[in-house]
Scaffold this active site. Structure first.
Site, mmCIF file in Angstrom:
data_model
loop_
_atom_site.group_PDB
_atom_site.id
_atom_site.type_symbol
_atom_site.label_atom_id
_atom_site.label_comp_id
_atom_site.label_asym_id
_atom_site.label_seq_id
_atom_site.Cartn_x
_atom_site.Cartn_y
_atom_site.Cartn_z
ATOM 1 N N GLN A 42 0.830 -1.217 0.000
ATOM 2 C CA GLN A 42 0.000 0.000 0.000
ATOM 3 C C GLN A 42 0.862 1.265 0.000
ATOM 4 O O GLN A 42 0.602 2.205 -0.744
ATOM 5 C CB GLN A 42 -0.924 0.013 1.227
ATOM 6 C CG GLN A 42 -1.963 1.126 1.146
ATOM 7 C CD GLN A 42 -2.677 1.404 2.453
ATOM 8 O OE1 GLN A 42 -2.354 0.861 3.497
ATOM 9 N NE2 GLN A 42 -3.678 2.274 2.396
ATOM 10 N N ARG B 157 6.442 -10.149 -4.186
ATOM 11 C CA ARG B 157 5.401 -10.301 -5.213
ATOM 12 C C ARG B 157 5.912 -9.850 -6.577
ATOM 13 O O ARG B 157 6.954 -9.230 -6.698
ATOM 14 C CB ARG B 157 4.224 -9.366 -4.933
ATOM 15 C CG ARG B 157 3.629 -9.394 -3.599
ATOM 16 C CD ARG B 157 2.315 -8.629 -3.677
ATOM 17 N NE ARG B 157 2.066 -7.868 -2.471
ATOM 18 C CZ ARG B 157 1.018 -7.084 -2.307
ATOM 19 N NH1 ARG B 157 0.137 -6.945 -3.277
ATOM 20 N NH2 ARG B 157 0.833 -6.414 -1.189
ATOM 21 N N ASP C 234 13.537 -11.556 -1.316
ATOM 22 C CA ASP C 234 12.986 -11.900 -0.009
ATOM 23 C C ASP C 234 13.899 -11.287 1.052
ATOM 24 O O ASP C 234 15.053 -11.688 1.195
ATOM 25 C CB ASP C 234 12.935 -13.430 0.132
ATOM 26 C CG ASP C 234 12.319 -13.849 1.459
ATOM 27 O OD1 ASP C 234 12.057 -12.966 2.306
ATOM 28 O OD2 ASP C 234 12.115 -15.065 1.642
ATOM 29 N N TYR D 100 1.734 -7.513 16.405
ATOM 30 C CA TYR D 100 2.198 -6.455 15.496
ATOM 31 C C TYR D 100 2.761 -5.284 16.310
ATOM 32 O O TYR D 100 3.869 -4.800 16.055
ATOM 33 C CB TYR D 100 1.013 -6.013 14.634
ATOM 34 C CG TYR D 100 1.253 -4.844 13.713
ATOM 35 C CD1 TYR D 100 2.142 -4.935 12.646
ATOM 36 C CD2 TYR D 100 0.544 -3.644 13.894
ATOM 37 C CE1 TYR D 100 2.328 -3.851 11.788
ATOM 38 C CE2 TYR D 100 0.722 -2.572 13.034
ATOM 39 C CZ TYR D 100 1.618 -2.675 11.986
ATOM 40 O OH TYR D 100 1.789 -1.608 11.132
#
Ligand code: NAD
Ligand code: AKB
Length: 319
Positions: free
Chosen positions: A16, A40, A56, A146
């Site tokens: 995002q 991705r 990665d 998180y």
């Protein structure tokens, strides 16, 4: 390492924030000087705008080779598992959020990289922190994995700065709202989904209750804050854990009412799920006076101007 100009690596560039931050950095530093990378496939909005590699961040050796091969001087580390996804797999969230940061900090130390950017979050605060105008320095007892990983990450950033001189800078972003790239599994994602559903179906079932106030920010303000922090002279950066950052604060009911000014038939219903508990432990609004004083932070967007811009841009996507 003999490098005469800045070469930037963005890790997590297809997320995002990554898509918009990569574009902004390419405008500032030149397309070829900003290497985008992600696990991705390249995001369609990045295609043709500059170099891209699949990488990665958990593979430290490959990351190290990539940084040396491209003469990288600055790294923006955006790869992470966000709050809602993290609660479904806490072990994985801890592993990815911590090890990615340690890999980057360790390479930054070894290779004397110029600057590192790593975002923290309002998720570092917990139910024992003051909920309104949450100060920079206060009780910090996060309850999500998180938030725990972000708080530990902040301590690591400060440690690498104080002990090894790594120029690592960080912001505690609020929930971010944007129309270019989809959000990646957070508790504040409702505030993006709501615009899409308002335009698509004129109907949205919110996973938070109507009066859940959270700190939020429009993406263009977040990108500007990030670049202003990173461009600020080193002596202005006094906080080496992470800066509180504030944009606006609203509830689902308030954002719904704001959308209804443009789409009167929009219907909003509420069905709180497990994310309600996460939101209940987070601040409602943030005091960012340190960011204002140290490097001149000032947001531009409020709920009305953001809603106007979101609907304008999404309308053209849907038509
Ligand atoms: P996102 O989930 O949209 O994007 C993260 C990107 O990282 C994804 O494209 C993903 O493919 C990539 N990634 C995941 N694992 C990877 C790996 N092992 N190697 C390489 N890439 C990997 O997240 P975002 O919203 O863009 O957030 C970026 C950062 O900002 C995160 O640290 C997040 O915690 C923080 N943040 C975001 C918000 C928000 O509202 N978006 C708020 C506060 C903090
Ligand atoms: C999330 O909801 O997890 C993120 C954040 C506030 O860190 N948007």
């Amino acid at each position: 390492m003999t490098v005469t100009k800045e070469k930037i690596l963005v890790i997590g560039a297809c997320g995002q924030i990554g898509v918009e931050l990569t574009s902004a950095l390419r405008q500032l530093y030149g397309n070829d000087n900003v290497l985008a990378s992600d696990l991705r496939e390249e995001h369609p909005l990045l295609k043709g705008t500059g170099p891209y590699v699949t990488c990665d961040v958990m593979n430290k050796e490959m990351l190290h080779v990539l940084i040396l091969r491209h003469n990288i001087t600055q790294v923006y580390l955006l790869a992470a598992i966000l709050s809602a996804t993290g609660e479904k797999n806490p072990g994985l969230a801890w592993h990815i959020n911590m090890q990615s940061l340690l890999n980057v900090l360790e390479i930054a130390k070894e290779e004397k990289l110029h600057k590192i950017y790593w975002p923290s979050s309002i998720a570092v605060f917990g139910a024992t922190s003051p909920r309104e105008n949450t100060p920079q320095h206060t009780v910090i007892e996060p309850t999500t994995i998180y938030g725990i990983s972000k708080y530990a990450g902040e301590r690591w950033c400060e440690y690498y700065n104080k002990n090894y001189g790594v120029d690592v800078r960080s912001l505690r972003y609020p929930g971010l709202i944007s129309y270019k790239s989809a959000p990646g599994g957070g508790t504040t994602d409702y505030a993006v989904e709501i615009y899409h559903e308002a335009l698509r179906d004129q109907d949205y079932e919110c996973f938070l209750s109507e009066d859940t106030y959270l700190p939020m920010m429009y993406m263009s303000d977040a990108i500007r804050a990030t670049i202003e922090l990173m461009e600020a002279p080193i002596e202005k950066i006094k906080i080496r854990s992470s800066y509180n950052l504030s944009g606006m604060s609203f509830s689902p009911k308030e954002i719904g009412a704001c959308i209804q000014k443009h789409i009167p038939e929009f219907k909003l219903t509420y069905k709180p799920d497990f994310r309600q508990q996460i939101a209940n432990g987070w601040p409602q609004s943030i005091d960012d006076s340190n960011a204002q004083e140290d490097w001149g932070w000032k947001p531009k967007y409020d709920l009305d101007s953001m809603t106007e811009d979101m609907l304008l841009n999404l309308k053209s996507q849907y038509s």
